[in-house]
Write an enzyme that holds these catalytic residues in place. Structure first.
Site, PDB file in Angstrom:
ATOM      1  N   CYS A   1      36.450   1.786 -15.377  1.00 17.47           N
ATOM      2  CA  CYS A   1      37.091   0.697 -14.642  1.00 17.47           C
ATOM      3  C   CYS A   1      36.081  -0.427 -14.479  1.00 17.47           C
ATOM      4  O   CYS A   1      34.900  -0.164 -14.296  1.00 17.47           O
ATOM      5  CB  CYS A   1      37.551   1.189 -13.268  1.00 17.47           C
TER       6      CYS A   1
ATOM      7  N   CYS B   1      34.062   3.945  -5.067  1.00 16.25           N
ATOM      8  CA  CYS B   1      34.893   4.680  -6.022  1.00 16.25           C
ATOM      9  C   CYS B   1      34.031   5.144  -7.194  1.00 16.25           C
ATOM     10  O   CYS B   1      33.304   4.351  -7.790  1.00 16.25           O
ATOM     11  CB  CYS B   1      36.018   3.772  -6.524  1.00 16.25           C
TER      12      CYS B   1
ATOM     13  N   CYS C   1      34.283  -1.284  -7.505  1.00 11.84           N
ATOM     14  CA  CYS C   1      34.341  -0.991  -6.061  1.00 11.84           C
ATOM     15  C   CYS C   1      33.282   0.068  -5.743  1.00 11.84           C
ATOM     16  O   CYS C   1      33.268   1.128  -6.356  1.00 11.84           O
ATOM     17  CB  CYS C   1      35.732  -0.500  -5.675  1.00 11.84           C
TER      18      CYS C   1
ATOM     19  N   GLU D   1      40.801  11.157 -17.117  1.00 18.52           N
ATOM     20  CA  GLU D   1      41.309  12.282 -16.337  1.00 18.52           C
ATOM     21  C   GLU D   1      42.705  11.981 -15.806  1.00 18.52           C
ATOM     22  O   GLU D   1      43.054  10.832 -15.552  1.00 18.52           O
ATOM     23  CB  GLU D   1      40.357  12.568 -15.162  1.00 18.52           C
TER      24      GLU D   1
ATOM     25  N   CYS E   1      49.272  11.790 -11.473  1.00 19.24           N
ATOM     26  CA  CYS E   1      48.388  10.649 -11.255  1.00 19.24           C
ATOM     27  C   CYS E   1      47.704  10.364 -12.589  1.00 19.24           C
ATOM     28  O   CYS E   1      47.004  11.226 -13.117  1.00 19.24           O
ATOM     29  CB  CYS E   1      47.372  11.010 -10.172  1.00 19.24           C
TER      30      CYS E   1
ATOM     31  N   CYS F   1      41.519  10.747  -4.823  1.00 18.61           N
ATOM     32  CA  CYS F   1      41.368   9.302  -4.995  1.00 18.61           C
ATOM     33  C   CYS F   1      39.906   8.908  -5.086  1.00 18.61           C
ATOM     34  O   CYS F   1      39.105   9.264  -4.235  1.00 18.61           O
ATOM     35  CB  CYS F   1      41.960   8.550  -3.813  1.00 18.61           C
TER      36      CYS F   1
HETATM   37  N1  SAH Z   1      42.373   0.431  -9.562  1.00 19.00           N
HETATM   38  C1  SAH Z   1      43.575   0.744  -8.852  1.00 19.00           C
HETATM   39  C2  SAH Z   1      44.085   2.164  -9.030  1.00 19.00           C
HETATM   40  C3  SAH Z   1      43.106   3.334  -8.968  1.00 19.00           C
HETATM   41  S1  SAH Z   1      42.468   3.959  -7.471  1.00 19.00           S
HETATM   42  C4  SAH Z   1      43.387   0.461  -7.384  1.00 19.00           C
HETATM   43  O1  SAH Z   1      42.270   0.269  -6.965  1.00 19.00           O
HETATM   44  O2  SAH Z   1      44.372   0.406  -6.660  1.00 19.00           O
HETATM   45  C5  SAH Z   1      43.677   4.674  -6.453  1.00 19.00           C
HETATM   46  C6  SAH Z   1      43.313   4.515  -4.979  1.00 19.00           C
HETATM   47  O3  SAH Z   1      42.186   5.311  -4.558  1.00 19.00           O
HETATM   48  C7  SAH Z   1      42.945   3.083  -4.643  1.00 19.00           C
HETATM   49  O4  SAH Z   1      43.599   2.713  -3.468  1.00 19.00           O
HETATM   50  C8  SAH Z   1      41.463   3.182  -4.435  1.00 19.00           C
HETATM   51  O5  SAH Z   1      40.950   2.131  -3.679  1.00 19.00           O
HETATM   52  C9  SAH Z   1      41.330   4.526  -3.756  1.00 19.00           C
HETATM   53  N2  SAH Z   1      39.984   5.054  -3.737  1.00 19.00           N
HETATM   54  C10 SAH Z   1      38.971   4.780  -4.586  1.00 19.00           C
HETATM   55  N3  SAH Z   1      37.864   5.473  -4.246  1.00 19.00           N
HETATM   56  C11 SAH Z   1      38.184   6.208  -3.158  1.00 19.00           C
HETATM   57  C12 SAH Z   1      37.457   7.143  -2.380  1.00 19.00           C
HETATM   58  N4  SAH Z   1      36.203   7.438  -2.642  1.00 19.00           N
HETATM   59  N5  SAH Z   1      38.113   7.723  -1.356  1.00 19.00           N
HETATM   60  C13 SAH Z   1      39.408   7.433  -1.096  1.00 19.00           C
HETATM   61  N6  SAH Z   1      40.133   6.571  -1.810  1.00 19.00           N
HETATM   62  C14 SAH Z   1      39.538   5.953  -2.843  1.00 19.00           C
END
Ligand code: SAH
Length: 387
Positions: A121, A128, A125, A101, A114, A352
């Site tokens: 991934c 996410c 985490c 996406e 974006c 995000c």
């Molecule tokens: N893998 C990379 C880039 C992708 S995520 C990274 O982690 O930086 C982009 C951002 O969104 C990251 O800061 C991530 O931690 C954040 N993110 C992931 N899940 C989220 C959520 N449920 N709510 C808000 N931010 C989130």
């Protein structure tokens, strides 16, 4: 590292190659090397990969050249938009069926794309949505660039409300961990930032690479001497909690990640963004704000607080407004620049951490989203769906 990359390779594309490699490829195909420059002009300047548009190429070799060097890599499966069309999320299908996406966000003064750097991934985490599904594979440089080109094309052709426009910013904050796909991401950054017509001509300073904190890869990036912005997804100032929120912390803990980030800042002169998703009663306590402030005070940095966006099945929710204010205030009191990121696209699961390339079929999911209704006042529009 969690996750494994399935060894499937997308077809080679002009955007995988630098100008010298492209000329070599054109010559290999039996044409003059300058054909590569003509193709690059079509792709990066005119934003087309349709041989019918390439009237400066001999009619006899147009299809062959375009087929060999500009194969269609991504097919739009579904498009969702909100904010009166100013935010659009596209679900793409790659040659092997992998789903990714990208999200276009139009603001009064800028347009941010974006982009995804991996299908899925491997960083796992738990807050996410992408992390929950695991890694399918790395994207090629051209598959990453194609997401930006698609946005640029839609803007240039006036298909985004607000009149014709250009992509001004690119953030590697879609699906995937960009620094776990280092070579392709670096190539993509070059194509995105090389001057037109060698590339898309977007300023390096307007490109952000976001990482969970893969220390050796941050060091490699520092050594490239680029001006791109580095964002570090910290989410906790203490290893105890960060081990849980960002599992790769067990390999590279907070102190080491930040030390490497400061080296990046020193070497580039650019502020490092610290990303921090505020999760109610998990990482939003005033003492954690103070602890974070202690780590960041006096550094070339900026904190981006993100109210946690909801993801399916997660037990966590966004912090209360009062806690967010308190958290922000404590950082600001120590002189740390801090902003609250907007939750653009959350009603189309485009914010995000919400990008998950849905299965079951996107159709069903779109229908569900419609049935439950938007979480924000703007109506949800399904602007296009390509079967
Ligand atoms: N893998 C990379 C880039 C992708 S995520 C990274 O982690 O930086 C982009 C951002 O969104 C990251 O800061 C991530 O931690 C954040 N993110 C992931 N899940 C989220 C959520 N449920 N709510 C808000 N931010 C989130």
């Amino acid at each position: 590292m969690p996750g494994r990359v399935t060894p499937t390779r997308p077809p080679r594309h002009l955007a995988d190659l630098d100008p010298a490699e492209r000329r070599a490829a054109a010559a290999e195909l039996g044409g003059p090397a300058f054909r590569a420059d003509q193709l690059a002009r079509h792709y990066f300047a005119r934003l087309t990969d349709d041989p019918a548009d390439m009237t400066d190429l001999p009619a006899t070799s147009r299809d062959e050249l375009a087929g060999q060097l500009l194969p269609r890599l991504l097919t739009a499966q579904q498009e969702l938009s909100c904010d009166e069309g100013m935010t659009r999320k596209t679900l793409w299908r790659a040659f092997d069926g992998a789903l990714i996406e990208s999200v276009l966000m139009r603001y009064p003064q800028r347009v941010t794309m974006c982009v995804s750097s991996q299908a899925g991934c491997g960083m796992a985490c738990p807050f996410c949505a992408t992390g929950q599904a695991g890694l399918t594979r790395n994207l090629s440089a051209a598959e990453i660039v194609a997401q930006v080109v698609a946005g640029a094309r839609a803007l240039a052709r006036g298909q985004v409300p607000g009149g014709p426009g250009r992509v001004s910013n690119v953030v590697f904050m879609g699906m995937g961990e960009p620094l776990a796909n280092y070579a392709s991401v670096l190539r993509a950054v070059r194509r995105i930032t090389d001057p037109v017509p060698d590339g898309l001509g977007i300023s390096q300073r307007s490109v952000t690479v976001s990482t969970v904190g893969l220390v050796p890869a941050i060091r490699r990036l520092t050594a490239e001497g680029l001006q791109v912005r580095l964002a570090v997804s910290l989410h906790a100032p203490d290893d105890g909690l960060r081990d849980e929120l960002v599992p790769v912390n067990r390999r590279w803990p907070v102190a080491e990640v930040l030390e490497t980030a400061w080296e990046y800042a020193a070497s580039t002169g650019r502020r490092v963004s610290i990303e921090y998703a505020l999760i109610k009663d998990v990482n939003d306590q005033p003492w954690r704000a103070d602890m974070l402030a202690g780590l960041l005070a006096g550094r070339l940095t900026h904190v981006n607080l993100i109210p946690l966006n909801p993801t399916p099945g997660s037990r966590w929710t966004a912090s209360e407004p009062g806690s967010m204010r308190e958290f922000t205030g404590r950082l600001a009191a120590r002189g740390i620049p801090v902003t609250m990121r907007d939750t653009r696209g959350s009603q189309i699961d485009g914010a995000c951490g919400q990008l998950a390339a849905p299965s079951p079929a996107p159709r069903t999911r779109a229908a569900e989203t419609q049935a439950t209704g938007p979480r924000m006042p703007q109506p949800l529009q399904i602007s296009a769906r390509v079967p």
